[in-house]
Design a protein around this motif. Structure first.
Motif: not given
Length: 433
Positions: A155-157, A181-185, A219-223
């Motif tokens: 899930k991209i936020q 962007l961060v993957n919260t999935g 997961v959990g890594t900001p880009v």
């Protein structure tokens, strides 16, 4: 007869007993079929991954354990992938492992790289594993089911965004948008691409500045992604909305709205021009320009600079220091409030080698505004009518005596004026003697 019948009965019973013993012996002779334990996980036992629909190029680790009761020989294992798994390009559907022997309790692994269909729902999907082996003098084959877990969901936020400079004004040539962007999935997002849809007054500064290829987002890594924006020089502040489109896992899409706010700026206009008759070759004509701030913000430290051209130059007397030309070119106004007007005056000289006509007089205005990080620049142009010299007018009038009576009258008036000036000058000279 009785004795013969008894012998015949015993012979028949003996033959039946022999058949039963032979069939029983054939049924229990072979060893019991071995059993296996299969386990499938993504990644590796040391670094497991959670796969999701649409994941790409993920390693699948399939382990097989011989639970006995016998050691197996000439073992061939074939893992046959089927929907929703697809081997990556260059890898066959079947992953094969050959072993000379597989003792009881031993575990072996088959590893392959697969893409996962994006159209499925999370769940456990059965795949087929065929095992061929030799036990004793016989060859056997078993088909095993392997449950492959596809339980993750990326899930991209949009975690945040910012502009550089912090305030964007009309006329800024470009700005930089930074997004995070961060993957919260629960699973890695793969095949990630990002596109920024822009609308007026924002446009891509160069081809490709509106899109980026990311690849993977764990997961959990900001880009952090940067986009270079071009900004049109609007006459007034224009606000709009940019749309960040994130595509991942072969079909999933997220859209995020990002506001773009232009802050108002001062706008300068020439509302009046005062000048005497400007003629070809004049050496010192003054031009007074009335400038008005038609914007909604004060213009601070406002300075006007005359742009020299082939027609107009700043007039500096030969007796003066040439360095004074710098101050003659630049006129400082200070702060010009919204709706306020200011007069600026230049002393100009006109090129003597030009023809009469209308020529542009150009100047550049520079100023600062509260909160701005760089100066504002605006070019202003005003048309100046350049007339013939008196001699040129006299010659032109006589060349056109028959075609333009009005011009003849003007020429005669000029001649009379010249004669009057000469007479007055002569009388003043006579009186002084």
């Amino acid at each position: 007869m009785h004795r013969s019948a008894l012998i015949l009965l015993l012979f028949v019973l003996g033959s039946f007993a022999l058949v039963v013993v032979t069939q029983s012996s054939h049924a229990v002779g072979p060893t019991l079929q071995p059993s296996f334990q299969t386990t499938a996980l993504w990644g590796s036992p040391q670094a497991p991954l959670l796969a999701a629909p649409g994941s790409t190029s993920l390693p699948l680790y399939v382990s097989v354990t011989n639970l006995g009761p016998e050691e197996l020989f000439s073992v061939v294992m074939r893992f046959q992938a089927s929907y929703p798994l697809t081997p990556i390009k260059g890898v066959p559907n079947n992953i094969t492992l050959r072993l000379p022997a597989l003792p009881v309790g031993s575990t072996v692994a088959l590893v392959g790289y697969f893409n996962i269909s994006p159209s499925i729902q999370p769940g456990v999907y059965n795949q087929t594993l065929n095992v061929d082996y030799i036990l004793g003098n016989e060859t056997y084959s078993q088909t095993l089911n392997v449950g492959v877990p596809i339980l993750g969901q990326p899930k991209i936020q949009l975690a945040g965004f910012s502009y550089n400079p912090l305030r964007v004004y009309p006329g800024y040539p470009y700005a930089e948008l930074t997004t995070v962007l961060v993957n919260t999935g629960t699973a890695t997002a793969s095949s990630v691409s990002v596109e920024l849809n822009m609308s007026y007054p924002v446009y891509p500064l160069y081809n490709g500045s509106e899109s980026q290829i990311v690849g993977y987002i764990p997961v959990g890594t900001p880009v952090t992604l940067n986009f270079i924006l071009g900004v049109y020089n609007t006459s007034s502040a224009v606000n709009t909305t940019l749309t960040l489109i994130v595509k991942y896992n072969q079909g999933q899409t997220q859209r995020f709205s990002i506001p773009f706010i232009e802050y108002p700026k001062a706008t300068l206009s020439i509302v009046g021009v005062t000048t005497p008759t400007v003629r070809v070759g004049d050496g010192a004509d003054y031009v007074t320009l009335t400038v008005k701030n038609t914007g909604g913000v004060p213009a601070q430290f406002l300075t006007f600079t005359l742009l020299p051209s082939d027609v107009f130059q700043v007039s500096v007397p030969s007796s003066e220091n040439p360095l004074l030309a710098v101050s003659a070119v630049n006129v400082s106004v200070g702060t010009l409030m919204p709706g306020q007007e200011a007069n600026i005056t230049y002393i100009i000289q006109v090129n003597s080698n030009i023809k009469h006509g209308v020529y542009p007089l150009s100047l550049v205005a520079t100023w600062h505004q509260p909160g701005s990080t760089q100066p504002f620049i605006q070019e202003l142009t005003v048309p100046i009518q350049v007339h013939r010299t008196l001699i040129q007018s006299f010659i032109h009038a006589f060349e056109n005596l028959n075609s333009n009576p009005v011009l003849v009258l003007e020429t005669l008036l000029i001649i009379v004026l010249i004669i009057v000036v000469i007479v007055i000058a002569a009388r003043l000279r006579a009186r002084s003697k």
